[in-house]
Design a protein around this motif. Structure first.
Motif, PDB file in Angstrom:
ATOM      1  N   ASP A  39       0.814  -1.385  -0.087  1.00 12.58           N
ATOM      2  CA  ASP A  39      -0.274   0.083   0.195  1.00 12.58           C
ATOM      3  C   ASP A  39       0.795   1.213   0.004  1.00 12.58           C
ATOM      4  OD1 ASP A  39      -1.889  -1.944   0.183  1.00 12.58           O
ATOM      5  OD2 ASP A  39      -2.645  -1.404   2.430  1.00 12.58           O
ATOM      6  N   LEU A  40       0.130   2.458  -0.433  1.00 15.00           N
ATOM      7  CA  LEU A  40       1.009   3.576  -0.906  1.00 15.00           C
ATOM      8  C   LEU A  40       0.462   4.640  -0.124  1.00 15.00           C
ATOM      9  CD1 LEU A  40       2.389   2.888  -4.023  1.00 15.00           C
ATOM     10  CD2 LEU A  40       3.660   2.141  -2.475  1.00 15.00           C
ATOM     11  N   ASP A  41       0.947   5.595   0.382  1.00 18.48           N
ATOM     12  CA  ASP A  41       0.246   6.436   0.751  1.00 18.48           C
ATOM     13  C   ASP A  41       1.178   8.420   0.162  1.00 18.48           C
ATOM     14  OD1 ASP A  41      -0.839   8.825   1.661  1.00 18.48           O
ATOM     15  OD2 ASP A  41      -1.182   8.261   3.775  1.00 18.48           O
ATOM     16  N   LEU A  42       1.024   8.372  -1.057  1.00 16.14           N
ATOM     17  CA  LEU A  42       1.826   9.186  -1.694  1.00 16.14           C
ATOM     18  C   LEU A  42       2.021  10.768  -1.966  1.00 16.14           C
ATOM     19  CD1 LEU A  42       3.102   7.286  -4.745  1.00 16.14           C
ATOM     20  CD2 LEU A  42       4.199   7.524  -2.098  1.00 16.14           C
ATOM     21  N   ILE A  58      -4.673  -4.050  -3.230  1.00 15.35           N
ATOM     22  CA  ILE A  58      -3.533  -2.585  -3.201  1.00 15.35           C
ATOM     23  C   ILE A  58      -4.672  -1.385  -2.817  1.00 15.35           C
ATOM     24  CG2 ILE A  58      -1.824  -1.021  -3.950  1.00 15.35           C
ATOM     25  CD1 ILE A  58      -0.389  -3.708  -3.357  1.00 15.35           C
ATOM     26  N   ASP A  59      -3.879  -0.531  -1.794  1.00 18.57           N
ATOM     27  CA  ASP A  59      -4.287   0.746  -1.978  1.00 18.57           C
ATOM     28  C   ASP A  59      -3.535   1.659  -2.212  1.00 18.57           C
ATOM     29  OD1 ASP A  59      -7.013   0.434  -0.895  1.00 18.57           O
ATOM     30  OD2 ASP A  59      -6.337  -0.346   1.392  1.00 18.57           O
ATOM     31  N   ILE A  60      -3.999   2.518  -2.999  1.00 17.43           N
ATOM     32  CA  ILE A  60      -3.142   3.887  -2.932  1.00 17.43           C
ATOM     33  C   ILE A  60      -3.983   5.041  -3.048  1.00 17.43           C
ATOM     34  CG2 ILE A  60      -1.682   4.881  -5.205  1.00 17.43           C
ATOM     35  CD1 ILE A  60      -0.970   2.621  -6.305  1.00 17.43           C
ATOM     36  N   GLN A  61      -3.566   6.142  -2.407  1.00 20.63           N
ATOM     37  CA  GLN A  61      -3.828   7.696  -1.892  1.00 20.63           C
ATOM     38  C   GLN A  61      -2.638   8.354  -2.777  1.00 20.63           C
ATOM     39  OE1 GLN A  61      -5.235   8.371   1.475  1.00 20.63           O
ATOM     40  NE2 GLN A  61      -5.635   6.277   2.258  1.00 20.63           N
ATOM     41  N   ALA A  62      -2.868   9.351  -3.005  1.00 19.57           N
ATOM     42  CA  ALA A  62      -1.911   9.976  -3.424  1.00 19.57           C
ATOM     43  C   ALA A  62      -2.817  11.586  -4.313  1.00 19.57           C
ATOM     44  CB  ALA A  62      -1.238   9.407  -5.039  1.00 19.57           C
ATOM     45  N   ARG A  63      -2.061  12.738  -4.430  1.00 15.02           N
ATOM     46  CA  ARG A  63      -2.930  14.371  -4.852  1.00 15.02           C
ATOM     47  C   ARG A  63      -2.255  13.937  -6.118  1.00 15.02           C
ATOM     48  NH1 ARG A  63      -1.424  19.155  -1.167  1.00 15.02           N
ATOM     49  NH2 ARG A  63      -3.551  20.397  -2.157  1.00 15.02           N
ATOM     50  N   TYR A  64      -1.627  13.231  -6.451  1.00 19.27           N
ATOM     51  CA  TYR A  64      -1.943  12.753  -7.908  1.00 19.27           C
ATOM     52  C   TYR A  64      -0.581  11.791  -8.822  1.00 19.27           C
ATOM     53  CZ  TYR A  64       2.842  15.041  -8.422  1.00 19.27           C
ATOM     54  OH  TYR A  64       4.523  15.137  -8.061  1.00 19.27           O
ATOM     55  N   ILE A  65      -1.047  11.375 -10.007  1.00 27.94           N
ATOM     56  CA  ILE A  65      -0.622  10.419 -10.635  1.00 27.94           C
ATOM     57  C   ILE A  65      -0.699  11.053 -12.089  1.00 27.94           C
ATOM     58  CG2 ILE A  65      -0.376   7.768 -11.039  1.00 27.94           C
ATOM     59  CD1 ILE A  65      -2.340   7.142  -8.619  1.00 27.94           C
ATOM     60  N   LEU A  66       1.080  10.621 -12.325  1.00 28.24           N
ATOM     61  CA  LEU A  66       0.905  11.180 -13.745  1.00 28.24           C
ATOM     62  C   LEU A  66       1.685  10.239 -14.153  1.00 28.24           C
ATOM     63  CD1 LEU A  66       1.250  13.147 -16.305  1.00 28.24           C
ATOM     64  CD2 LEU A  66       3.412  14.292 -14.944  1.00 28.24           C
ATOM     65  N   VAL A  67       1.292   9.950 -15.374  1.00 28.80           N
ATOM     66  CA  VAL A  67       1.710   8.718 -16.507  1.00 28.80           C
ATOM     67  C   VAL A  67       1.978   8.877 -17.822  1.00 28.80           C
ATOM     68  CG1 VAL A  67       1.062   6.351 -17.676  1.00 28.80           C
ATOM     69  CG2 VAL A  67       0.336   7.038 -15.441  1.00 28.80           C
ATOM     70  N   ASN A  68       3.766   9.561 -17.624  1.00 30.80           N
ATOM     71  CA  ASN A  68       4.487   9.215 -19.384  1.00 30.80           C
ATOM     72  C   ASN A  68       4.815   7.840 -20.101  1.00 30.80           C
ATOM     73  OD1 ASN A  68       4.504  11.949 -18.647  1.00 30.80           O
ATOM     74  ND2 ASN A  68       5.874  11.713 -16.849  1.00 30.80           N
ATOM     75  N   GLY A  69       4.251   6.940 -19.083  1.00 29.95           N
ATOM     76  CA  GLY A  69       5.096   5.890 -19.039  1.00 29.95           C
ATOM     77  C   GLY A  69       3.787   4.508 -19.485  1.00 29.95           C
ATOM     78  N   THR A  87      -7.255   5.821  -4.043  1.00 31.10           N
ATOM     79  CA  THR A  87      -7.792   7.525  -3.915  1.00 31.10           C
ATOM     80  C   THR A  87      -7.280   8.974  -4.012  1.00 31.10           C
ATOM     81  OG1 THR A  87      -8.810   5.708  -1.503  1.00 31.10           O
ATOM     82  CG2 THR A  87      -8.710   8.413  -1.933  1.00 31.10           C
ATOM     83  N   LEU A  88      -8.146   9.887  -5.165  1.00 30.72           N
ATOM     84  CA  LEU A  88      -6.890  10.645  -4.799  1.00 30.72           C
ATOM     85  C   LEU A  88      -7.029  11.959  -3.708  1.00 30.72           C
ATOM     86  CD1 LEU A  88      -8.061  10.880  -8.578  1.00 30.72           C
ATOM     87  CD2 LEU A  88      -5.453  10.458  -7.642  1.00 30.72           C
ATOM     88  N   SER A  89      -6.392  12.236  -3.003  1.00 36.62           N
ATOM     89  CA  SER A  89      -6.753  12.975  -2.157  1.00 36.62           C
ATOM     90  C   SER A  89      -6.350  14.502  -2.396  1.00 36.62           C
ATOM     91  CB  SER A  89      -5.196  12.410  -0.633  1.00 36.62           C
ATOM     92  OG  SER A  89      -4.173  12.120  -0.803  1.00 36.62           O
ATOM     93  N   GLY A  90      -6.069  15.175  -1.358  1.00 33.52           N
ATOM     94  CA  GLY A  90      -5.725  16.175  -0.745  1.00 33.52           C
ATOM     95  C   GLY A  90      -7.603  17.530  -1.368  1.00 33.52           C
TER      96      GLY A  90
END
Length: 393
Positions: A39-42, A58-69, A87-90
């Motif tokens: 799990d991630l808290d980014l 898996i649980d992922i928390q992040a304010r943003y995810i940017l995929v160039n790949g 979960t998109l946080s902030g």
């Protein structure tokens, strides 16, 4: 701040837990494949290499995810059967990399999300009375604890009801509370033609979820997903919940932005619900496939073609339930006050088998500009003079 990967991160394939921190802002470098095993808290995730799902939930928390790949979870022929929840946080008021806050953006990369294959929506086979706790439906593969929506069959679209399944016995579903309203199913005859009119029932739950945080429901500033030109997007079996940012241009639950040719992409058998700024926006896109999706509860238009140069797209067997007008004048465009389930700006698209099950204004609205609007302006494209492709069933 950018977190430098730990030793060994440039190996061909590594587990996240062995090579990368679970907090902060993490960049996956080009040439590296990372397996999600923790799990991630980014704050943020920037994917220049490849991130893929392992065989675990898996649980992922992040304010943003940017995929160039590449970000991938299963394939069409080998579905991901565990649970992935992003979960998109902030607060939604930041600005990261020019895309705002609370986002999942693919900027020229590849996104492959392949959740389990489910029956997306069906219909009642018998009228469900007010106060009933059971529904008789056509085909389904639904399970206990799945969330569903039953469309209104009244003049009031807000009589759609969100329910949780508590028991399944063949095609009889038991739900978690008595129905507040009657939902009709019957056959009406007009002269020599019989028409079966039964409430649609849509599956809201999927095993891959991209959602705004719980605070989104109070602020109406949810997450947003944006896919840019040069990307390849293949999404199926995925749930988008508490997405879209009210009144903000370009901040929609699912947004194909000036995408161009989408012959190699698709958006199939997904759900979008409790949204705050449309459901899916098709902007500057051609040859996209949008099939068998379920959308429930949004502000403004639902399935939305933006400028008028969107042609060759195929919208097949999608369900839209409850498109609401704007909130206190806080609209993305003035026409959102008169919300439609499907807003179509060029007739050269294949629209077939779709259901508009409740809107504040229109089910299907062809609004044809003389020429495409906004950044897609082209004096050589004439939507009002373009022949209709298909509008059927």
């Amino acid at each position: 701040s950018l977190v430098v990967p730990m030793a060994g991160a440039r190996a061909a394939t590594v587990d996240w837990s062995a090579a990368y921190p679970t907090t902060g802002t993490v960049t996956i470098p080009q040439g590296t494949t990372v397996v999600l095993d923790t799990d991630l808290d980014l704050t943020g995730m920037i994917v220049n290499g490849t991130v893929k799902c392992g065989n675990k939930s898996i649980d992922i928390q992040a304010r943003y995810i940017l995929v160039n790949g590449t970000f991938k979870c299963g394939t069409h022929n080998n579905r991901f059967t565990k649970n992935l929840t992003i979960t998109l946080s902030g607060s939604g008021n930041g600005d990261f990399n020019g895309f705002g806050d609370k986002y999942f953006v693919v900027a020229g990369g590849k996104l492959n999300l392949h959740g389990t294959d489910r029956v997306p929506w069906t219909r009642l086979t018998k009228t469900a009375a007010e106060g009933s706790t059971t529904l008789q439906v056509e085909e389904h593969d639904w399970k206990v604890n799945d969330m569903i929506v039953v469309a209104s069959t009244d003049f009031r679209p807000e009589q759609a009801e969100e329910l949780r399944i508590t028991a399944v016995n063949g095609n009889t579903l038991t739900v978690d509370r008595p129905l507040d309203y009657m939902h009709y199913c019957g056959t009406e005859t007009y002269k020599d033609r019989s028409i079966t009119e039964c409430a649609e029932v849509g599956l809201l739950k999927r095993n891959i979820t991209i959602r705004g945080n719980a605070a989104s429901a109070d602020t109406l500033i949810g997450g947003h997903a944006m896919f840019l030109s040069g990307s390849r997007i293949r999404i199926e079996g995925t749930e988008f919940k508490r997405m879209g940012q009210v009144g903000r241009l370009g901040r929609y639950p699912v947004h194909f932005h000036l995408f161009g040719d989408a012959s190699d992409s698709y958006f199939k058998n997904n759900s979008i619900w409790h949204a705050y700024n449309r459901w899916i926006t098709l902007h500057g896109i051609q040859n996209m496939r949008v099939y068998k999706n379920v959308a429930y509860d949004t502000l403004g238009h639902g399935y939305y073609f933006e400028d008028g140069n969107e042609v060759g797209n195929r919208l097949i067997k999608n369900l839209g339930v409850l498109a609401r007008g704007g909130v206190d004048g806080n609209l993305t465009t003035p026409s959102d006050e008169d919300a439609s389930v499907f807003w179509i700006t060029n007739p050269d698209n294949h629209i077939e088998g779709n259901v508009a099950a409740g809107a504040d204004h229109s089910g299907f609205w062809y609004s044809l500009p003389e020429h495409p609007l906004g950044p897609s302006f082209d004096p050589n494209i004439w939507p009002r003079q373009t022949p209709l492709d298909v509008f059927h069933n």
